[in-house]
Every structure is written in structure tokens, then in C-alpha cells.
Scaffold this active site. Structure first.
Site, mmCIF file in Angstrom:
data_model
loop_
_atom_site.group_PDB
_atom_site.id
_atom_site.type_symbol
_atom_site.label_atom_id
_atom_site.label_comp_id
_atom_site.label_asym_id
_atom_site.label_seq_id
_atom_site.Cartn_x
_atom_site.Cartn_y
_atom_site.Cartn_z
ATOM 1 N N GLU B 49 -51.996 -10.797 12.217
ATOM 2 C CA GLU B 49 -52.748 -10.480 13.436
ATOM 3 C C GLU B 49 -52.158 -11.295 14.551
ATOM 4 O OE1 GLU B 49 -57.291 -9.451 12.054
ATOM 5 O OE2 GLU B 49 -56.960 -11.074 13.471
ATOM 6 N N ASP B 60 -64.140 -16.251 21.480
ATOM 7 C CA ASP B 60 -63.400 -17.285 20.759
ATOM 8 C C ASP B 60 -63.948 -18.682 20.985
ATOM 9 O OD1 ASP B 60 -61.196 -16.015 19.294
ATOM 10 O OD2 ASP B 60 -60.663 -15.243 21.275
ATOM 11 N N TYR B 174 -62.984 -4.802 10.094
ATOM 12 C CA TYR B 174 -63.027 -6.256 10.258
ATOM 13 C C TYR B 174 -64.496 -6.656 10.304
ATOM 14 C CZ TYR B 174 -61.632 -10.857 12.125
ATOM 15 O OH TYR B 174 -61.407 -12.203 12.310
#
Lengths: 405, 267
Positions: B49, B60, B174
């Protein structure tokens, strides 16, 4: 068949947004999947309680008895005479509890959080006005409150940091990026991802993912509804022009929205900082391009690679590289004219209003006043301008006096 | 058969789960980033990735925020990331997934991005802030289906919504391990099991689990549940802590090797 004159043109207010929060090409919900269910839940709750008489009744009572609404509409005769042009009226949002229009929205959202059974609220803040307003209403409802604020803003808006502390909120300084509103919002969103199950995020502007732009607009439109009633009573007619400053754009949307289908000019005023020909400005609609920031598609200040740029303004509340999606729509369809005012012009308006009318305005609002000082002399003496005096200037005295040194 | 599907089928035969490794492209600089990626592939990583640096990474945690900022400071753009993809593809058949926020892709141009990314040899794209409600504007401009759109599912996603998400997904799904940003702690294997069982009932696609997985022990535990394990912040932390060391890429090699070993199912 002949055109049917009795059929009115479709109202703008009926067209937008669509069910997924799109204002034409703008708006939407650009967030991580963890937050999507919370936004869908919020959308449902807002629809449900937004039309629930118990909610509406409590909201209106709080606006009246807690906030002090309606706020006055004041005919600024000395300023109008000084400018030798249109009559200027100020919508006195600076007289609302906590000193700015922000409380209208935080009352609505925190009340909604309360109806939804959430026990904790978070908020981002730039100038600190939205943080103070959130902390205030959280105290009123006994909710735990955390406010994310950039370190640069913590420095330049110190009195508001202290106020939030007094109100029982925890201020969390954010040092990433330029330590301003954009970074505070990034961090609030990150925190929310981890706390989404029991925490309500009180967004302070008509920005963010759907349903925030609609929700904040609906909680702020009391500004325009009152202004309309007040100007009809005082002057016997609708104004010729509305002026408000635009950072994310909530005070402007609150004033404009109830007039959107009426025939008058509306001017949104962005911060030109040190000049739109420099890199130090916050004129998102004037100089930006279309992109995605903080959950919605709108104009943003970005480079050619899609990296968001840092904005600049002397006023912390306008220091933001994004703008609410409905403003982007209004720019695109030319319903609102967007202009920009430099730090220097805003300061001049700040001093002028203080001396001529005995009102010390917030630096944010000073941008709208500066624009009125440009527009009024070009208009007729019997024309009317309503300017949203969105906040009071006490919080800015530190900057003002350090600027004098 | 796509490289992604092929990878999962081969792993199944070997009784292994996929080790998916995330690194921010161009951190600490493009040259060393290429060395790191090469070593990680050599160490047995199954899927790469490649993170596209973005100025405002709201999903994040601090480690990946800083790695993104380092790459941006080096002037790394999406164009550079696509060029890196091409170089990596020249040496390996490992599936390459570009991992991005929407704005850099939007600024690049949605069709141009598809053309350039597929030509460079990318296999998929995962866009953290592009839910199914908004993705048609992008995919409607794609002239083909050579790029898998990897979709995210979170612990907060209701079962009905999982089906909707899975329907529009390809490659693999995911699954976010917990409510929180990347790299945050507090991994809960029973919550992962529960979300996984709902999701696997909604889709036949392989399911990889990520966010907050860092040690080989955690990898082994998650590999017992899911089809693949994603590690990002833990690799980025190694890069950050050893940024000036000459053997930086070797350290990543060892870390990948240890994690890969934990994806092999015994018995």
C-alpha cells in the site's frame, strides 16, 4: 401555451441541497467510513427533531431567554452620514450572549445532542468564539466538552481560552500545520473518529460534511428572519444590500438565507490578509479552486497537487482555507458577490466604528464594515444596507494593542 | 486474473494470510523510499500500500501525519508516486494499492489518474475519505475496470450498509479494526472477530484488517481471523526512529520478515 405568469419561478431555497447534501456540484460527505454511520444518524435526528414541536419550542425559548434574542437592528446614523451614501443598519449579533452569532448554532446543536442522548461534545475553534459558545451551552446542559484550538490561535485569542476554562471545558491545543482553524478541525475530526459512539461533534460553520452545512444554516437563519422583520418595521421596506464577512460562512449564511429569494444584492466579504496578490490571504472564493476539505466539496485554497495551503488573516475567525459549500454554489450561480478586505482595511473600519458609533466590533465583522464603507458612498442616500455585526471586539484587544506597538 | 485475486489464491494454497504493508511514498525521500520498498518486497510482503502524502490527513494518527509531512517537505506529489509505482512494477509482481485522500486525486484529474495509474502498473486505489455515496463521480470517469476500488468497512458500519459497500467493492475489503485513527492502540480481537463475521457474511471478497496492528503477536492473532493484515504506522515509526541510519532499509526488511512469519497458519 403561453407562459403562466401566476406560476412563480422555482425558489432557490427549495432546490438545494439534495438528499445526500449536494448543493449542485458542492457539498456531500467526504469522510472515512467510521464516521459515515454517525453522519447518517445525525441526518435522521436532525430531520426528526428539527420538525418536532418540543425541540423547536425549547430552541426558541433558549434563543429568547438565554441568548437575548431578538438582537437589535441598529441604524448607524453617524457612520451613514460620514460615508454620505446609503443608510447602514447593523444586525447586532455582538449583543447575543457570549458576544457573537455563534451561540445560535451551538444552542441548536447541543440541544440536538441532548435530544439524541449524547453526553459529550467536542468542537473546533479559530477565534475562540465558537469554542466559548459551545462550552457555554455544554455547561448549560451539563455535558462534557473538549475544544480543539490551534496553538497560534491560543496565543492570539488568550482571553477566550481562559473563558472556556472557566466554563468547564478542556481546551486542547493543536500544534500541527500553522496551528490555526484548519488544523484544529483536522484534530477534532481525528478525535471524533475514536469517540464517535458517544460524542457529538459541534461544527461551528456552514462547512463540514452533510448535514452540517444545512443544520448550521438552519440554526443561524434566525439572524436573517429577524432582520427582515425589523427592517420592515423600521424602514417600511426590504434592504437593497446585505453584507457579511465569510470565513466558513455561517454568519453570512444566517443573514442571507431568508433573503435569498428576494431581489437584493448580497455581498460576502473574505479576508484578503496582506493582499490577494500575496500568499498571505484567506480569500477562498476569490482565489481558490474546487476541492475537498473537511468532508465537503467546495472552493479551497490549494496548490496544483491538491495540497491545502495555509490561509492568513489578522482575524482568527476568517483564517481558513475552505468555505461552506452553499457559498460556493452562490458564487457559481452569481447569487452572492464575494469581495475581499485586507487586514489594514479591516483595522481602519474597526477604529472608525469604535469612534463613530461607540461599538467595538470583532475583527471578523470589521471586514464586513470595511466593505460597507466602500459600497455605501456608491449608493443613493435612501438606499439601505444591512451589515451583520457578527461579533464584538473585546477578544481582539490584545491584537489591536500589539499592532499599535 | 488480477494480481490481487491471484495473490490471495496462492496464499490460500500455502495456508498463509496476506501481509499488507503501508508506507508513505517518498518518506524520508524518494530514493530511500524506493530502497525501503524494495527490501520490504524482498522480505516477503504480499501487497504494497503506497501512501500518497496529503497536507490534511484526518484519518491518520501522528506517526503517519508526520511521515506525510516529511514527504511533502521533499516535494513529493501524486505524479511522483505514480512514477515510483512504475519503477516498483518493473521489478516485482506484487499488487500495488495506492492509498490516498480524495483531494490529490481530484486535483490530478479523475480520468487522467486512472490512465496514468493503470499504465504505471497500479492494481487498486483506496481513498479513505470517499464513501460509496460519493464515489460515482470518480468511477463514472474511469474508462475501464483495471483498477480495483478497495472499500473500507468500520466497526460502526451496520450490517445492511456492509452489503451495500461490498457490492461496489473489488479486490479485497479493508476492515478497520477499531474506531480511531491509524496507529492508535487498544486492539480488541473479539471486536475484530465480530465485525469480521458480519462482513464475511456480506461478501465473498478477501478481508484485510488494519489500523493499530504493529507487533508479530498482533499479526498472528488477526491472521487467525482475517484473510490479510495491514501494517502501516509500525513501519513508519521504524522509518522515523532510524531516519539517519544507513541500514534503515535493512531494519524494515527484518520487521517485514518477522511480521510475514506471523501470517503463516500452523497446522
Amino acid at each position: 401555451m403561453e407562459t403562466d405568469n401566476t406560476k412563480t419561478r422555482e425558489k432557490l431555497t427549495d432546490q438545494y441541497p439534495d438528499s445526500n447534501g449536494h448543493f449542485g456540484a458542492f457539498g456531500g460527505r467526504y469522510v472515512g467510513e467510521t464516521l459515515m454511520p454517525a453522519l447518517l444518524e445525525l441526518d435522521e435526528a436532525f430531520k426528526k427533531y428539527g420538525s418536532d414541536p418540543a425541540f423547536i419550542d425549547e430552541f426558541n425559548k433558549l434563543l429568547e431567554h438565554y441568548t437575548g434574542r431578538p438582537t437589535p437592528l441598529f441604524h448607524a446614523k453617524r457612520l451613514s452620514e460620514h460615508l454620505k451614501g446609503a443608510a447602514i443598519y447593523f444586525k447586532r449579533e455582538d449583543l447575543a450572549h457570549t458576544g457573537a452569532h455563534k451561540i445560535n448554532n451551538t444552542l441548536g446543536q447541543v440541544l440536538l445532542a441532548h435530544f439524541m442522548g449524547k453526553t459529550k461534545v467536542i468542537a473546533e475553534t479559530g477565534a475562540g468564539q465558537h469554542g466559548v459558545a459551545t462550552a457555554t451551552v455544554a455547561a448549560l446542559f451539563g455535558l462534557e466538552c473538549k475544544v480543539f484550538m490551534g496553538t497560534e490561535d491560543v496565543r492570539r485569542q488568550a482571553p477566550n481560552v481562559k473563558r472556556m476554562g472557566l466554563l468547564g471545558a478542556e481546551v486542547i491545543p493543536v500544534s500541527s500545520g500553522s496551528g490555526t482553524l484548519k488544523d484544529a478541525m483536522n484534530e477534532a475530526m481525528r478525535y471524533w473518529v475514536g469517540a464517535v459512539r458517544d460524542t457529538f461533534y459541534v461544527i461551528g460553520s456552514v462547512a463540514g460534511p452533510h448535514p452540517y452545512p444545512v443544520m448550521v444554516r438552519d440554526f443561524q437563519k434566525v439572524i436573517g428572519i429577524e432582520s427582515k422583520r425589523q427592517i420592515l418595521k423600521q424602514a417600511g421596506r426590504l434592504p437593497d444590500m446585505l453584507i457579511a464577512c465569510v470565513g466558513g460562512g455561517s454568519n453570512a449564511m444566517g443573514l442571507f438565507y431568508p433573503f435569498v429569494d428576494d431581489p437584493m444584492e448580497m455581498v460576502g466579504v473574505e479576508a484578503a490578509g496582506k493582499g490577494i496578490d500575496t500568499e498571505k490571504h484567506a480569500a477562498t472564493l476569490g482565489m481558490g479552486t474546487i476541492g475537498v476539505l473537511h468532508g465537503s466539496k467546495s472552493y479551497v485554497l490549494q496548490d496544483e497537487n491538491g495540497q491545502i495551503m495555509e490561509a492568513h488573516s489578522i482575524s482568527a475567525g476568517l483564517d481558513y482555507p475552505g468555505v461552506g459549500p452553499e457559498h460556493s454554489l452562490f458564487k457559481e450561480i452569481k447569487r452572492v458577490r464575494y469581495e475581499s478586505i485586507t487586514d489594514e482595511q479591516a483595522l481602519e473600519a474597526f477604529y472608525t466604528l469604535s469612534k463613530l458609533e461607540g461599538i467595538i466590533p470583532a475583527l471578523e465583522s470589521s471586514h464586513a464594515i470595511a466593505q460597507a464603507m466602500i459600497e455605501a458612498p456608491k449608493m443613493k442616500m435612501d438606499d439601505i444596507i444591512i451589515v451583520n455585526l457578527s461579533g464584538r471586539g473585546d477578544k481582539d484587544l490584545g491584537i489591536i494593542f500589539s499592532n499599535l506597538d | 486474473m488480477s494480481r490481487i485475486t491471484d495473490t490471495f489464491e496462492k496464499l490460500k494454497v500455502k495456508n498463509e494470510k496476506a501481509l499488507v504493508g503501508f508506507v508513505t511514498a517518498g518518506d524520508p525521500d524518494i530514493k530511500r523510499s524506493m530502497e525501503i520498498i524494495t527490501k520490504m518486497c524482498d522480505a516477503g510482503m504480499d501487497i504494497l500500500e503506497l501512501g500518497v502524502p496529503f497536507s490534511d490527513p484526518t484519518a491518520d494518527g501522528p506517526v503517519i501525519q508526520r511521515s506525510s509531512a516529511r514527504a511533502i517537505d521533499q516535494g513529493v506529489t501524486l505524479k511522483d508516486v505514480i512514477a515510483m509505482t512504475k519503477k516498483i512494477r518493473a521489478n516485482t509482481d506484487i499488487p500495488i494499492i495506492l492509498f490516498s485522500y480524495y483531494n490529490p486525486i481530484h486535483a490530478y484529474g479523475l480520468k487522467t489518474f486512472y490512465d496514468d495509474a493503470t499504465r504505471a502498473g497500479a492494481d487498486g486505489i483506496l481513498i479513505v475519505d470517499l464513501p460509496p455515496e460519493e464515489s460515482d463521480e470518480m468511477t463514472s470517469q474511469w474508462p475501464g475496470d483495471e483498477l480495483s476500488l478497495i472499500r473500507l468497512v468500520a466497526p460502526t458500519t451496520p450490517a445492511e450498509r456492509m452489503k451495500k459497500i461490498a457490492n461496489g467493492a473489488s479486490g479485497f475489503l479493508y476492515m478497520v479494526s477499531k474506531t480511531g485513527v491509524t496507529g492508535s492502540d487498544g486492539l480488541d480481537n473479539s471486536e475484530i472477530s465480530s465485525t469480521y463475521s458480519h462482513l464475511s457474511a456480506a461478501s465473498d471478497l478477501p478481508i484485510c484488517v488494519g489500523f493499530g496492528i504493529s507487533t508479530p503477536e498482533q499479526v498472528a492473532a488477526v491472521a487467525n481471523i482475517a484473510d490479510g493484515v495491514v501494517i502501516g504506522s509500525a513501519f513508519e515509526r521504524t522509518i522515523e526512529d532510524n531516519i539517519d541510519k544507513a541500514d534503515l532499509a535493512d531494519l524494515l526488511y527484518e520487521q517485514v520478515k518477522a511480521c510475514k512469519a506471523a501470517t503463516i497458519i500452523n497446522g
